[in-house]
Motif scaffolding. Structure first.
Motif, mmCIF file in Angstrom:
data_model
loop_
_atom_site.group_PDB
_atom_site.id
_atom_site.type_symbol
_atom_site.label_atom_id
_atom_site.label_comp_id
_atom_site.label_asym_id
_atom_site.label_seq_id
_atom_site.Cartn_x
_atom_site.Cartn_y
_atom_site.Cartn_z
ATOM 1 N N UNK A 184 39.922 52.848 34.528
ATOM 2 C CA UNK A 184 38.899 52.244 35.384
ATOM 3 C C UNK A 184 39.574 51.479 36.519
ATOM 4 N N UNK A 185 38.872 51.340 37.635
ATOM 5 C CA UNK A 185 39.465 50.694 38.812
ATOM 6 C C UNK A 185 39.681 49.198 38.626
ATOM 7 N N UNK A 186 38.954 48.588 37.713
ATOM 8 C CA UNK A 186 39.075 47.150 37.453
ATOM 9 C C UNK A 186 38.869 46.898 35.975
ATOM 10 N N UNK A 187 39.373 45.771 35.440
ATOM 11 C CA UNK A 187 39.135 45.455 34.030
ATOM 12 C C UNK A 187 37.640 45.369 33.726
ATOM 13 N N UNK A 188 37.264 45.785 32.542
ATOM 14 C CA UNK A 188 35.866 45.723 32.143
ATOM 15 C C UNK A 188 35.412 44.263 32.064
#
Length: 281
Positions: free
Chosen positions: A165-169
C-alpha cells in the motif's frame, strides 16, 4: 443458525395486523439487530486489546510480524472471553480489581509484571477451589485454538498487504478489517476447531486445571490492560512501557470506532447469511 433460533423463526406467530410472512420477517430483523449489537460490543472489547498488543509488539521491533502476533493473541483472548461465559466475567473482574488495587495501595510495587502475576495467581486459586455450572463443557481449548489461528491469518493478510500500500494502514481501517473478518472466520470455523481439540486430547485434562488456566489468562489480560491504561500516565515505570502506553492512548478513539463498526458489519453478515449462533458450542 442454531436449532433453537431456527425453530423460533419456523414457529413464529405473526404480529397482530400482519400476515404470517410479514410477522416472521419482523422477528428476523429483530435477530439481525440483536446480533449487530452483540458483535459491536465484541469489536469494542477487541479494539483496545489489539492496540495494546500491537504497541508492545512494535516496541519490540517485530516489524510486519507485529500484526500477526497482536491479531493472534487478541483473537485468542477475545475467543475465550466470548466463549467462557461465567468464567470470563469472574476472572476479568478479578484482574481489573487487582490492577486497580495495586495502583492505589502499592504504587511503588505496581509494575506490569507484578500486576499480571498477582491477578493470575488469585484467579487460578479461585478456579481451583470453586466449581462452576457446566464444567468442562465450554470447549475453551478449541475456542482458544480457533481465535488464535483465525487471528494469525487476518494478521498475516495485513502484514503482507501493508507494504504493497502507498501509506501505512490507519488504525480505523485495521480494526474495521480485523473485527469484521476475524469475527466471521471465527464463527464459521470454531465448531471444527473444537472437534480438532477433542481429537488432540486438549479437553481431556482435569476440569479444575482447565478452569484455573482459563481464569488465570483472562485475569492477567484484564490486570495488564488496567496497568497499560493507567500506570504510565501516573509516571510509574517510565521507559518502554510508558511509550507503548502513550502510543496506545493516541490510537484508542479510532480503534474503538473501527472495532465497533467492524463488529457491527460482522454481526450483520453473520445473521443475513444464516451463520449459526455459537453460544451453544
Amino acid at each position: 443458525m442454531s436449532s433453537e433460533s431456527s425453530s423460533e423463526f419456523a414457529n413464529a406467530r405473526p404480529y397482530k395486523g400482519l400476515s404470517g410472512n410479514e410477522g416472521v420477517a419482523r422477528i428476523r430483523w429483530r435477530f439481525v439487530f440483536l446480533r449487530v449489537i452483540v458483535w459491536s460490543l465484541i469489536g469494542m472489547i477487541y479494539a483496545p486489546l489489539f492496540i495494546g498488543l500491537l504497541s508492545l509488539a512494535r516496541g519490540a521491533e517485530l516489524g510486519g510480524f507485529a500484526y500477526v502476533l497482536a491479531a493472534a493473541l487478541a483473537g485468542a483472548a477475545g475467543a475465550v472471553l466470548y466463549g467462557a461465559h461465567e468464567l470470563a466475567l469472574i476472572s476479568t473482574g478479578i484482574g481489573a480489581v487487582t490492577g486497580v488495587a495495586l495502583l492505589i495501595l502499592m504504587p511503588g510495587q505496581a509494575t506490569l509484571t507484578n500486576a499480571v502475576v498477582t491477578a493470575s495467581i488469585l484467579a487460578a486459586t479461585v478456579g481451583l477451589t470453586l466449581s462452576f455450572p457446566r464444567r468442562c463443557t465450554r470447549h475453551v481449548p478449541g475456542k482458544l485454538l480457533a481465535g488464535l489461528l483465525t487471528g494469525a491469518f487476518v494478521g498475516t493478510v495485513l502484514a503482507i498487504a501493508e507494504p504493497l500500500h502507498s501509506a501505512p494502514f490507519s488504525t480505523f481501517s485495521v480494526l474495521l478489517f480485523l473485527a469484521s473478518v476475524n469475527g466471521i472466520l471465527y464463527v464459521g470455523t470454531v465448531r471444527g476447531w473444537v472437534l480438532v481439540s477433542r481429537r488432540l486430547g486438549l479437553e481431556s485434562r482435569p476440569c479444575d486445571l482447565i478452569e484455573a488456566t482459563t481464569m488465570a489468562i483472562l485475569a492477567a489480560i484484564a490486570a495488564g490492560s488496567v496497568w497499560m491504561m493507567v500506570a504510565p500516565l501516573m509516571g510509574l515505570d517510565p521507559g518502554f512501557w510508558q511509550l507503548a502506553s502513550l502510543s496506545m492512548h493516541d490510537e484508542i478513539p479510532p480503534a474503538f470506532l473501527g472495532g465497533l463498526l467492524g463488529g457491527a458489519m460482522a454481526g450483520l453478515l453473520l445473521e443475513l447469511f444464516r451463520f449459526p449462533w455459537v453460544h451453544d458450542v
